[in-house]
Design an enzyme around this catalytic site. Sequence first.
Site, PDB file in Angstrom:
ATOM      1  CG  ASP A  91     -11.574  24.812  36.707  1.00 32.69           C
ATOM      2  OD1 ASP A  91     -12.463  25.731  37.965  1.00 32.69           O
ATOM      3  OD2 ASP A  91     -11.304  23.725  38.014  1.00 32.69           O
ATOM      4  CG  HIS A 148     -19.824  26.727  36.025  1.00 31.58           C
ATOM      5  ND1 HIS A 148     -21.160  25.689  36.742  1.00 31.58           N
ATOM      6  CD2 HIS A 148     -19.378  25.610  35.637  1.00 31.58           C
ATOM      7  CE1 HIS A 148     -20.412  24.606  36.369  1.00 31.58           C
ATOM      8  NE2 HIS A 148     -19.940  24.549  36.493  1.00 31.58           N
ATOM      9  CB  SER A 251     -11.623  26.989  23.378  1.00 30.41           C
ATOM     10  OG  SER A 251     -11.220  28.258  22.322  1.00 30.41           O
TER      11      SER A 251
END
Length: 284
Positions: A91, A148, A251
């Site tokens: 995200d 992921h 980050s």
Amino acid sequence: MTDPGERVAVLLQHALPKQALTRLGGIVARARGGAATTALIRWFITRYGVDMAEAAAPDPAAYRSFNEFFTRALAPGARPLAAADWICPVDGAISQFGAIGGDRIFQAKGHDYSATALLGGDAALAAQFRDGHYATLYLSPRDYHRIHMPAAGRLRRMVHVPGALYSVNPATARGVPGLFARNERVVCVFDGACGPWALVLVGATIVGSMATVWHGVVNPPRPGRLREWSYQGSAVELARGQEMGRFLLGSTVVLLLPAGGLEFESTWAPGGAVRMGQAMARRA
């Protein structure tokens, strides 16, 4: 960079004791302070507009430490996986994406850096991505901070590259040359259906540590030298969409793909919001 406020912010970062701030941030984030920790989490949710409705544990009091909250799991089904060759691994927001020009990766107007530098000076590894493709994705404080797999892959090696700890927000990307190749980072190299690819986790100010599912916490320690782990003889294979790591405070990730026909989603644009599991690119 033309904005005076951005110039001042970048100048301040050069002067700040970034390593000390990061150590302090890590101590606070790991602390189990009971009501004080819950109060901090509630303040953070309000300050940054975190959507707790999609979390597996939506109650702020359920988290023993700020790190537990920050690396919170999502509720089942919150991020369905698109039918694409490459899906978005996080995200966040799109910083930049596109073709690698020889060995050069575009950072922001007036700034680029080399894939060799990003990969810790490994020219042989960087050569595998010459004229390939890249995507740089920024995770803001409000985002989900687990990373992921954008495609299925077999882990080949991991490298911890020491470096600075500048902020990685868009203003800093516009003002600090070679930002992503200067900051501390963890390089994860995989073999997949299209050949080798790499996912680089870039550290930043206050990022207490980075972790992977096969190793655990990579940093600290921070010995100030390059560290490498080989997985050639192991069977670390991760499925598309499977969690591969996480940031303990936010980050950026940089994804490197080999040369060959590739089409990024037509809806992608720098600054655009993305979610893990959304379609990112297809093989042409």
